[in-house]
Design an enzyme around this catalytic site. Sequence first.
Site, mmCIF file in Angstrom:
data_model
loop_
_atom_site.group_PDB
_atom_site.id
_atom_site.type_symbol
_atom_site.label_atom_id
_atom_site.label_comp_id
_atom_site.label_asym_id
_atom_site.label_seq_id
_atom_site.Cartn_x
_atom_site.Cartn_y
_atom_site.Cartn_z
ATOM 1 N N GLU A 48 0.828 -1.209 0.000
ATOM 2 C CA GLU A 48 0.000 0.000 0.000
ATOM 3 C C GLU A 48 0.862 1.258 0.000
ATOM 4 O O GLU A 48 0.576 2.216 -0.720
ATOM 5 C CB GLU A 48 -0.940 0.016 1.202
ATOM 6 C CG GLU A 48 -2.062 -1.016 1.127
ATOM 7 C CD GLU A 48 -2.940 -0.829 -0.091
ATOM 8 O OE1 GLU A 48 -3.075 0.306 -0.583
ATOM 9 O OE2 GLU A 48 -3.483 -1.841 -0.588
ATOM 10 N N GLN A 53 0.726 6.914 -5.118
ATOM 11 C CA GLN A 53 1.313 7.776 -6.158
ATOM 12 C C GLN A 53 2.353 7.059 -7.013
ATOM 13 O O GLN A 53 3.232 7.691 -7.594
ATOM 14 C CB GLN A 53 1.952 9.019 -5.533
ATOM 15 C CG GLN A 53 1.031 9.787 -4.628
ATOM 16 C CD GLN A 53 -0.132 10.396 -5.362
ATOM 17 O OE1 GLN A 53 -0.007 10.825 -6.464
ATOM 18 N NE2 GLN A 53 -1.288 10.428 -4.760
ATOM 19 N N TYR A 95 8.725 9.604 -3.472
ATOM 20 C CA TYR A 95 8.740 10.177 -2.127
ATOM 21 C C TYR A 95 9.501 9.390 -1.085
ATOM 22 O O TYR A 95 8.969 8.493 -0.425
ATOM 23 C CB TYR A 95 7.301 10.380 -1.649
ATOM 24 C CG TYR A 95 6.505 11.287 -2.536
ATOM 25 C CD1 TYR A 95 6.786 12.637 -2.598
ATOM 26 C CD2 TYR A 95 5.485 10.778 -3.337
ATOM 27 C CE1 TYR A 95 6.061 13.478 -3.422
ATOM 28 C CE2 TYR A 95 4.745 11.613 -4.167
ATOM 29 C CZ TYR A 95 5.051 12.965 -4.202
ATOM 30 O OH TYR A 95 4.332 13.780 -5.011
ATOM 31 N N TYR A 133 -6.970 6.129 4.272
ATOM 32 C CA TYR A 133 -6.989 5.205 3.146
ATOM 33 C C TYR A 133 -6.204 3.926 3.464
ATOM 34 O O TYR A 133 -6.718 2.810 3.362
ATOM 35 C CB TYR A 133 -6.417 5.843 1.864
ATOM 36 C CG TYR A 133 -6.149 4.775 0.845
ATOM 37 C CD1 TYR A 133 -7.194 4.232 0.106
ATOM 38 C CD2 TYR A 133 -4.890 4.199 0.713
ATOM 39 C CE1 TYR A 133 -6.985 3.173 -0.763
ATOM 40 C CE2 TYR A 133 -4.676 3.147 -0.147
ATOM 41 C CZ TYR A 133 -5.720 2.642 -0.881
ATOM 42 O OH TYR A 133 -5.521 1.587 -1.711
ATOM 43 N N ASP A 151 -10.493 6.501 -2.178
ATOM 44 C CA ASP A 151 -9.359 7.130 -2.848
ATOM 45 C C ASP A 151 -9.883 7.782 -4.124
ATOM 46 O O ASP A 151 -11.088 7.835 -4.347
ATOM 47 C CB ASP A 151 -8.259 6.107 -3.139
ATOM 48 C CG ASP A 151 -8.726 5.061 -4.143
ATOM 49 O OD1 ASP A 151 -9.894 5.127 -4.572
ATOM 50 O OD2 ASP A 151 -7.932 4.188 -4.523
ATOM 51 N N CYS A 210 -18.258 -3.256 -17.665
ATOM 52 C CA CYS A 210 -18.623 -2.663 -16.374
ATOM 53 C C CYS A 210 -19.969 -3.195 -15.890
ATOM 54 O O CYS A 210 -20.965 -3.160 -16.617
ATOM 55 C CB CYS A 210 -18.696 -1.136 -16.474
ATOM 56 S SG CYS A 210 -19.274 -0.373 -14.924
ATOM 57 N N CYS A 216 -25.672 3.281 -14.131
ATOM 58 C CA CYS A 216 -24.678 4.362 -14.127
ATOM 59 C C CYS A 216 -25.215 5.650 -14.756
ATOM 60 O O CYS A 216 -25.588 5.694 -15.928
ATOM 61 C CB CYS A 216 -23.412 3.918 -14.853
ATOM 62 S SG CYS A 216 -22.135 5.190 -14.889
#
Length: 308
Positions: A48, A53, A95, A133, A151, A210, A216
Amino acid sequence: MSTSEEWTFPADVDREAVQNALVEWYEADHREFPWRRTEDPYEILVSEVMSQQTQLGRVVEAWESFLDRWPTAAALADADRADVVGFWTSHSLGYNNRAKYLHEAAQQVEAEFDGAFPETPDELQELMGVGPYTANAVASFAFNNGDAVVDTNVKRVLYRAFDVPDDDPTFERVAGGLMPAGESRVWNNAIMELGGVACEKTPSCDAAGCPWREWCHAYQTGDFTAPDVPTQPEFEGSRRQMRGRVVSVLKEYDELALDTLGPRVRVDYSPDGEHGREWLRELVSDLADDGLVELDESDEGLVARLQR
DNA sequence: GTCCCGGCAG
DNA sequence: CTGCCGGGAC
């Protein structure tokens, strides 16, 4: 477009049918990631944190070799900070602070939780680098014990499918209400898979089959607008890029004097220039405050190294 | 240029 | 609440 006040799930939609359709769609076929085959909370936390990112495809190899090197939270807790940060930067995981957080979280598990990995979202959030998250993701995938994750994928899906207003508390309430109780593991995997392979920024509703097309809102209207995601500042030439270079260069050396480090960070480095010793000292000093780098006086002036 | 399974510190 | 944090892929 609806407003956030009193938004409620459409009365004419059968929630249970919506839930079943998504879970069945997911279980019939989905991408195989190695972390979907483990229930070890440490292994899942690593996946995770790496995934924040960073594209999933690039995470697979890094995840496997990270766990190869530090197989347990206890092993990671005992590692040198410099080795963990060095691994992070050499695998281009982004990061570097997240490597530090992961290292600290492992030490917290050993020290504050006596080696017993926390199992609830609230306890998980006490770990460094773990916010709402990640806490719900780990609780779900390791223990089937999480709340609905929210998210950018989940937001986009809910926004399009049910015209949920672009408002964080509302997203959280709606996501929570839609998740079948006690099924956070499969549900959170499924709804993020939907956002990842069917309801992407440019959607592939029919190609991906989907399961929510009949309900939807966006599929009905053809309006596939998505919630605004703040666009990131330019990376090329940025401070972030320079920080990354410092860490990446220091990984290759035990320690380096600032004037030796400088030219390896910027080709236009000159000690007294605009991007010179003062500029570099400030940059490295901030990295030191972040716990990534050490700055010491020596015979050759200031030297930098990765923090142990 | 834009996107990618957020979170921390101020 | 805002600013900041890496870097490869597309």
